[in-house]
Write a protein that holds these residues in place. Sequence first.
Motif, PDB file in Angstrom:
ATOM      1  N   GLY A   1       8.591  -5.126   2.051  1.00 35.70           N
ATOM      2  CA  GLY A   1       7.849  -5.152   0.786  1.00 35.70           C
ATOM      3  C   GLY A   1       8.427  -6.181  -0.170  1.00 35.70           C
TER       4      GLY A   1
ATOM      5  N   CYS B   1      -3.196   9.308  -7.409  1.00 42.44           N
ATOM      6  CA  CYS B   1      -2.888   8.606  -8.658  1.00 42.44           C
ATOM      7  C   CYS B   1      -3.756   9.129  -9.782  1.00 42.44           C
ATOM      8  CB  CYS B   1      -3.101   7.108  -8.470  1.00 42.44           C
ATOM      9  SG  CYS B   1      -4.707   6.709  -7.792  1.00 42.44           S
TER      10      CYS B   1
ATOM     11  N   GLU C   1       4.457  11.917 -14.178  1.00 43.37           N
ATOM     12  CA  GLU C   1       3.652  12.097 -12.967  1.00 43.37           C
ATOM     13  C   GLU C   1       4.467  12.926 -11.972  1.00 43.37           C
ATOM     14  OE1 GLU C   1       2.916   8.611 -10.484  1.00 43.37           O
ATOM     15  OE2 GLU C   1       0.816   9.199 -10.359  1.00 43.37           O
TER      16      GLU C   1
ATOM     17  N   THR D   1       8.302   0.737  -8.919  1.00 45.35           N
ATOM     18  CA  THR D   1       8.255  -0.277  -7.861  1.00 45.35           C
ATOM     19  C   THR D   1       7.349  -1.429  -8.286  1.00 45.35           C
ATOM     20  OG1 THR D   1       8.488   1.521  -6.283  1.00 45.35           O
ATOM     21  CG2 THR D   1       7.946  -0.628  -5.385  1.00 45.35           C
TER      22      THR D   1
ATOM     23  N   LYS E   1       1.440  -4.800   3.812  1.00 47.61           N
ATOM     24  CA  LYS E   1       2.660  -4.013   4.014  1.00 47.61           C
ATOM     25  C   LYS E   1       2.316  -2.570   3.670  1.00 47.61           C
ATOM     26  CE  LYS E   1       6.037  -2.164   2.731  1.00 47.61           C
ATOM     27  NZ  LYS E   1       6.298  -0.732   3.025  1.00 47.61           N
TER      28      LYS E   1
ATOM     29  N   GLU F   1      -1.978  -1.368  -9.484  1.00 44.39           N
ATOM     30  CA  GLU F   1      -2.670  -0.066  -9.498  1.00 44.39           C
ATOM     31  C   GLU F   1      -1.575   0.984  -9.440  1.00 44.39           C
ATOM     32  OE1 GLU F   1      -5.810   0.527  -9.853  1.00 44.39           O
ATOM     33  OE2 GLU F   1      -6.941  -1.202  -9.157  1.00 44.39           O
ATOM     34  N   LEU F   2      -1.251   1.591 -10.598  1.00 43.76           N
ATOM     35  CA  LEU F   2      -0.041   2.425 -10.687  1.00 43.76           C
ATOM     36  C   LEU F   2      -0.387   3.905 -10.894  1.00 43.76           C
ATOM     37  CD1 LEU F   2       1.948  -0.176 -12.813  1.00 43.76           C
ATOM     38  CD2 LEU F   2       1.816   0.011 -10.326  1.00 43.76           C
ATOM     39  N   GLY F   3       0.541   4.623 -11.457  1.00 44.41           N
ATOM     40  CA  GLY F   3       0.394   6.081 -11.510  1.00 44.41           C
ATOM     41  C   GLY F   3      -0.472   6.577 -12.659  1.00 44.41           C
TER      42      GLY F   3
ATOM     43  N   TRP G   1       1.567   5.618   0.384  1.00 38.83           N
ATOM     44  CA  TRP G   1       1.338   6.529   1.517  1.00 38.83           C
ATOM     45  C   TRP G   1       0.277   7.574   1.244  1.00 38.83           C
ATOM     46  CZ3 TRP G   1       2.267  10.915  -1.010  1.00 38.83           C
ATOM     47  CH2 TRP G   1       3.250  10.934  -1.993  1.00 38.83           C
ATOM     48  N   ASN G   2      -0.227   7.663   0.011  1.00 35.63           N
ATOM     49  CA  ASN G   2      -1.084   8.829  -0.270  1.00 35.63           C
ATOM     50  C   ASN G   2      -2.516   8.673   0.247  1.00 35.63           C
ATOM     51  OD1 ASN G   2      -1.598   6.915  -2.250  1.00 35.63           O
ATOM     52  ND2 ASN G   2      -1.753   8.397  -3.908  1.00 35.63           N
TER      53      ASN G   2
ATOM     54  N   ARG H   1     -10.225  -0.783   0.056  1.00 38.92           N
ATOM     55  CA  ARG H   1     -10.658  -1.340  -1.245  1.00 38.92           C
ATOM     56  C   ARG H   1      -9.986  -2.671  -1.541  1.00 38.92           C
ATOM     57  NH1 ARG H   1      -7.515   2.720  -5.417  1.00 38.92           N
ATOM     58  NH2 ARG H   1      -5.750   1.333  -5.755  1.00 38.92           N
TER      59      ARG H   1
ATOM     60  N   THR I   1      -0.274  -1.290  -5.022  1.00 38.23           N
ATOM     61  CA  THR I   1      -0.637   0.065  -5.422  1.00 38.23           C
ATOM     62  C   THR I   1       0.565   0.949  -5.159  1.00 38.23           C
ATOM     63  OG1 THR I   1      -2.905  -0.380  -4.733  1.00 38.23           O
ATOM     64  CG2 THR I   1      -2.343   1.900  -5.170  1.00 38.23           C
ATOM     65  N   GLY I   2       1.050   1.615  -6.178  1.00 43.16           N
ATOM     66  CA  GLY I   2       2.222   2.468  -6.018  1.00 43.16           C
ATOM     67  C   GLY I   2       2.750   2.897  -7.369  1.00 43.16           C
ATOM     68  N   SER I   3       4.032   3.189  -7.427  1.00 44.81           N
ATOM     69  CA  SER I   3       4.611   3.744  -8.647  1.00 44.81           C
ATOM     70  C   SER I   3       4.881   2.633  -9.676  1.00 44.81           C
ATOM     71  CB  SER I   3       5.914   4.462  -8.302  1.00 44.81           C
ATOM     72  OG  SER I   3       6.808   3.538  -7.724  1.00 44.81           O
TER      73      SER I   3
ATOM     74  N   GLU J   1       6.070   2.947   4.491  1.00 38.81           N
ATOM     75  CA  GLU J   1       6.817   3.352   5.687  1.00 38.81           C
ATOM     76  C   GLU J   1       6.482   4.778   6.110  1.00 38.81           C
ATOM     77  OE1 GLU J   1       7.832   2.088   2.873  1.00 38.81           O
ATOM     78  OE2 GLU J   1       9.757   2.862   2.155  1.00 38.81           O
TER      79      GLU J   1
ATOM     80  N   ILE K   1       0.842  -1.205   0.000  1.00 41.64           N
ATOM     81  CA  ILE K   1       0.000   0.000   0.000  1.00 41.64           C
ATOM     82  C   ILE K   1       0.880   1.259   0.000  1.00 41.64           C
ATOM     83  CG2 ILE K   1      -1.699   1.225   1.479  1.00 41.64           C
ATOM     84  CD1 ILE K   1      -2.867  -1.480   2.149  1.00 41.64           C
TER      85      ILE K   1
END
Length: 483
Positions: free
Chosen positions: A214, A286, A385, A234, A177, A252-254, A153-154, A162, A229-231, A180, A151
Amino acid sequence: MTVMLPPPKLFIAGDWRAASDGRSIDVVNPSDGEKFTTIARGLAADVDTAVKAARAAAEGAWGRMPAVERGRLLLKLARAVQDNHETIARLESIDTGKPLKQGRGDATALARYFEYYGGAADKLHGDTIPFMDGYTVMTFWEPHGVTGHIIPWNYPSQIFGRSVGASLAVGNACVVKPAEDACLAILKITELAAEVGFPPGALNVVTGYGEEAGAALSSHPGIDHISFTGSPETGALVQIAAAKNNKPVTMELGGKSPQLVFADADLDAALPFLVNAIIQNAGQTCSAGSRLLVEKPVYDRVLDAVGTRFKSLRVGASDMDLDVGPVINKQQQTRVHGFLERAGKDGLKPAAQGAMAPNTPKGGYYVLPTLMGDVPASHELAQQEVFGPVLAATPFKDEAEALAIANGTAYGLVASVWTRDGGRQLRLARAIQAGQVFVNNYGAAGGIELPFGGYKRSGFGREKGFEGLYAFAALKTVAIRHG
Ligand code: NAD
């Protein structure tokens, strides 16, 4: 209100425990740059313990629990979130820097996810399929077993809701996870899940760094599915790690989402959406509407109106509850300022900027909301982005050019189209490459019922809505020959 912080520990097999080597990570308030608590620094050994606990739950009491009971637990959790709404909102707000009203919105959405997936738990069923004489064929949607959830941080609590909400509804045991930089709301939700009676091992949370906990989670052979979900960068690492075990992933990316404004649009109705789509969460969304594409005859007028709004925006600490909070950390602040500096060197000038509010604490990671006009569609501000409160405006001459620019990035997460022309609404809704297209609105108020996910580098697989359940389920076909 003083908020009680959740335990700075890992949650594994129904117990709160320190990381295996006892280390922790400082938690910094982005509004003033000060450390205010710690979280546990989980390592590969902790991930391994968590995966084993999840497996035991999946094969034990949790795996045998009827769907209706799983649903009831999620509904209880939804109620517990509502009862602790302000605490969750404040934890999310202080941890991420988002203004308190946005933290409250996130807590409301979180409860709604548990409510939605609680109601859905006993409605995921298979089919019977007409087949040859002498056969009966049926399908079953079954849980994968153990699912991993990485997951960002935003929007920690919404993304937990979800993905973990849907996975638990299907009957998987989860290992989570969080990022951080923002774990506190997730630890609080975990505390509530234990209180409402999720059996030990059904939900495990291992806080820690991406490269440690992670990476250990994404490469663990005992994980049956990973929701990331992240960049995109990664995400690729997670895909590679999961591929080595041939495990399925949801990515689930940018995004670099366009807002298309045509001359015939209701501009007054559009205006608040055009601004909010980018400044919400200081642009760290995102699905942020980070590109403003405007038809030439109304370009100056729209830029002027959006610019006037930008100038009125006030930036301050999360608890000042203004329009825009800080970005998450120093690195992100430097990154966003880097985009603006390079744009300046390329001759681009801000058309308008917001301002710092008086009495904002020193040391926070603030970025002024910035509207950049006349950004060439090929410029990095219109291609990459930024993940900050920066809106890149570009004029277009007609529908064909608008579509080419809209589709002209590596991303395809969401888009909006502002026009009164019904034919154009449908043509563009079909032709734009994005997982969600909004016509005369942006984001449909977050609609947790609406399937969400990316085209192109924005990812694959869908979360949210009923569709979100299928990622966490495997389809089994049973064919019986009975003569
Ligand atoms: P990130 O990719 O840096 O981190 C996401 C998560 O991955 C964190 O928990 C992090 O600790 C973990 N991670 C880092 N390195 C890892 C590794 N080697 N192996 C496994 N896990 C690792 O992303 P971020 O900066 O936290 O979030 C911002 C990005 O997330 C943006 O690109 C944004 O668009 C995207 N995002 C997408 C959605 C969506 O639904 N499409 C939603 C929110 C954010």
